[in-house]
Design an enzyme around this catalytic site. Structure first.
Site, PDB file in Angstrom:
ATOM      1  N   ASP A 211       0.856  -1.190   0.000  1.00  0.00           N
ATOM      2  CA  ASP A 211       0.000   0.000   0.000  1.00  0.00           C
ATOM      3  C   ASP A 211       0.889   1.235   0.000  1.00  0.00           C
ATOM      4  O   ASP A 211       1.700   1.431   0.914  1.00  0.00           O
ATOM      5  CB  ASP A 211      -0.893  -0.026   1.244  1.00  0.00           C
ATOM      6  CG  ASP A 211      -1.895   1.116   1.283  1.00  0.00           C
ATOM      7  OD1 ASP A 211      -1.831   2.006   0.414  1.00  0.00           O
ATOM      8  OD2 ASP A 211      -2.734   1.123   2.194  1.00  0.00           O
ATOM      9  N   HIS A 213      -0.358   4.428  -0.097  1.00  0.00           N
ATOM     10  CA  HIS A 213      -1.077   5.548   0.524  1.00  0.00           C
ATOM     11  C   HIS A 213      -1.096   6.794  -0.353  1.00  0.00           C
ATOM     12  O   HIS A 213      -1.116   7.927   0.142  1.00  0.00           O
ATOM     13  CB  HIS A 213      -0.479   5.878   1.894  1.00  0.00           C
ATOM     14  CG  HIS A 213      -0.913   4.937   2.973  1.00  0.00           C
ATOM     15  ND1 HIS A 213      -0.709   5.189   4.314  1.00  0.00           N
ATOM     16  CD2 HIS A 213      -1.533   3.738   2.926  1.00  0.00           C
ATOM     17  CE1 HIS A 213      -1.184   4.183   5.037  1.00  0.00           C
ATOM     18  NE2 HIS A 213      -1.686   3.302   4.208  1.00  0.00           N
ATOM     19  N   GLU A 237      -1.152  -0.954  -4.203  1.00  0.00           N
ATOM     20  CA  GLU A 237      -2.324  -0.171  -3.818  1.00  0.00           C
ATOM     21  C   GLU A 237      -2.038   1.331  -3.805  1.00  0.00           C
ATOM     22  O   GLU A 237      -1.016   1.766  -3.291  1.00  0.00           O
ATOM     23  CB  GLU A 237      -2.789  -0.612  -2.430  1.00  0.00           C
ATOM     24  CG  GLU A 237      -3.968   0.170  -1.881  1.00  0.00           C
ATOM     25  CD  GLU A 237      -4.441  -0.368  -0.544  1.00  0.00           C
ATOM     26  OE1 GLU A 237      -5.094   0.408   0.195  1.00  0.00           O
ATOM     27  OE2 GLU A 237      -4.165  -1.531  -0.217  1.00  0.00           O
ATOM     28  N   GLU A 263     -10.214   3.288  -1.752  1.00  0.00           N
ATOM     29  CA  GLU A 263     -10.677   3.357  -0.365  1.00  0.00           C
ATOM     30  C   GLU A 263     -11.203   4.741   0.007  1.00  0.00           C
ATOM     31  O   GLU A 263     -12.011   4.866   0.927  1.00  0.00           O
ATOM     32  CB  GLU A 263      -9.562   2.957   0.594  1.00  0.00           C
ATOM     33  CG  GLU A 263      -8.415   3.955   0.706  1.00  0.00           C
ATOM     34  CD  GLU A 263      -7.329   3.480   1.648  1.00  0.00           C
ATOM     35  OE1 GLU A 263      -7.147   4.102   2.717  1.00  0.00           O
ATOM     36  OE2 GLU A 263      -6.661   2.474   1.324  1.00  0.00           O
ATOM     37  N   HIS A 313     -11.355  -2.170   1.358  1.00  0.00           N
ATOM     38  CA  HIS A 313     -10.556  -1.623   2.450  1.00  0.00           C
ATOM     39  C   HIS A 313     -11.287  -1.931   3.756  1.00  0.00           C
ATOM     40  O   HIS A 313     -12.486  -1.703   3.875  1.00  0.00           O
ATOM     41  CB  HIS A 313     -10.435  -0.114   2.245  1.00  0.00           C
ATOM     42  CG  HIS A 313      -9.672   0.625   3.293  1.00  0.00           C
ATOM     43  ND1 HIS A 313     -10.293   1.353   4.290  1.00  0.00           N
ATOM     44  CD2 HIS A 313      -8.342   0.759   3.497  1.00  0.00           C
ATOM     45  CE1 HIS A 313      -9.386   1.914   5.047  1.00  0.00           C
ATOM     46  NE2 HIS A 313      -8.193   1.574   4.600  1.00  0.00           N
TER      47      HIS A 313
END
Length: 393
Positions: A211, A213, A237, A263, A313
């Site tokens: 991930d 972010h 991700e 998400e 998520h």
């Protein structure tokens, strides 16, 4: 049957506040829902009470009607602050409907498409490739066949256990570094060393994901994908910031690894441009933020029409996890469900909700009780009081 009262409980469960809504009816049925929106918990809780003014006296079984009105009659449509409040209420209404019909929610959504839901857990990267490899082996020992870490160097350095959260501590790259700023050219080679060590440790049959972010520019994200390609990740991700489907499409078109995102998308309208642009392979909307089961069902159908799988998520509490399982078990395009998944976090789930779903060999079995199938323990908000959280990117 009519709604007589709406109440909320704020439950500080580990690194997050679970906002639980209780919708009471004059038939004695109580429905429960949960949402999580870190750093904005009090704001969302107040919004839930504002929605409660509309719901009082209404028939709780008219879920589609209520969902559309809670969204559209707000005038300021969209966004996670409003979507999170709607999500918690929506799940509580489905819980009432299931209890009224003496059936799990998935049986009211068309029946099950599967008997269990695959799950991946979280795995801190640590501050070195050998530490990441050891952390992955620990996940494998817990019985999982898939794990996700946050982007090494950006996250995952060592920290006291109480301060780690699910990503470890902050990494060596500044928490406020901007995606448009310079990074040393060898950054992505250094990140790749973590995944080389991890793959060697767990072998080729264990799934690994990362991930980002939303921390990278498209150019940097493409470099990351190229450097990680040899290690056969399950997905990468949110490599770019969440606002721009075209930027994400640039990365997807250059990556041999699946790109996952979504998400931070809170409605079917926010999801649509990402699907139309073919920006992702896995859609990661969170049922605690995207409109609950009603919103999630619509999003799943739209994703299916673009050959995109749902991989929600879900670093959330036990009620939100149960809601995700109810939906995933009733759609054809279920990929996998996220959970923190550590023994410590699963114990927190049990303490908040004694009948919380439990992972067995990397899967969650479908609940069999009516409605959501999971209820919070009486007084758990006293055991786990509200915590103010701040954070970074």
């Amino acid at each position: 049957m009519n709604i007589t009262k709406l109440e909320t409980r704020m439950i500080g469960l580990g690194f997050r506040n679970c906002i639980v809504v209780e919708v009471h009816t004059d038939a004695g049925i109580v429905g429960y829902g949960e949402t999580v929106l870190k750093r904005r918990s009090k704001t969302v809780e107040q919004n839930i009470h504002e929605l409660g003014r509309y719901l009082l006296g209404k028939d709780p079984l008219r879920i589609e009607d209520h969902h559309e009105k809670m969204y559209r009659d707000s005038f300021w449509v969209g966004g996670p602050l409003h979507g999170s409040a709607i999500s918690a209420v929506d799940v509580a209404l489905w819980d009432i409907k299931g209890k009224a019909h003496n059936a799990p929610i998935y049986k009211l959504l068309g029946g099950p498409t599967r008997d269990r839901i695959p799950v991946y857990c979280h795995c801190p990267a640590g501050d070195s490739p050998p530490e990441f490899a050891a952390n992955l082996l620990r996940c494998k020992e817990w019985g999982y066949f898939a794990a996700k870490t946050t982007l090494p160097l950006f996250y995952g350095g060592r920290a006291p256990a109480a301060d780690e959260g699910y990503s470890g501590a902050r990494g060596t790259i500044s928490a406020t570094w901007r995606e448009t700023e310079w990074l040393p050219t060898n950054t992505f080679e250094r990140i790749a060393e973590f995944f080389m060590a991890g793959r060697e440790a767990v072998g080729g049959d264990f799934e690994i994901a990362v991930d980002c972010h939303g921390r990278l520019s498209p150019a940097d994200a493409i470099q990351l994908c190229e450097n990680l390609a040899p290690y056969k990740l399950m997905f990468i991700e949110e490599p770019t910031p969440p606002e721009d489907p075209a930027a994400l499409r640039e990365v997807t078109s250059r990556s041999v690894t699946r790109i996952a995102a979504g998400e931070r998308l809170a409605s079917i309208y926010e999801v649509r441009p990402f699907l139309e642009a073919r920006s992702l392979a896995l859609l990661q909307v969170d049922l605690a933020n995207c409109g609950g089961i009603t919103g999630g069902k619509k999003i799943a159908a739209l994703a299916e029409s673009h050959y995109v799988s749902l991989c929600p998520h879900n670093p959330n509490g036990p009620l939100a996890t149960a809601a995700a399982v109810q939906l995933l078990s009733a759609i054809p395009n279920c990929f996998m469900l996220e959970m923190i998944g550590s023994p410590e976090d699963l114990e927190l789930h049990r303490r908040m909700a004694p009948n919380a779903l439990q992972v067995e060999n990397g899967y969650l079995k479908l609940p069999t009780l009516p409605g959501l199938g999971v209820e919070p323990a009486a007084g758990c908000e006293k055991e786990f009081p509200y915590q103010p959280f701040e954070g970074w990117r």
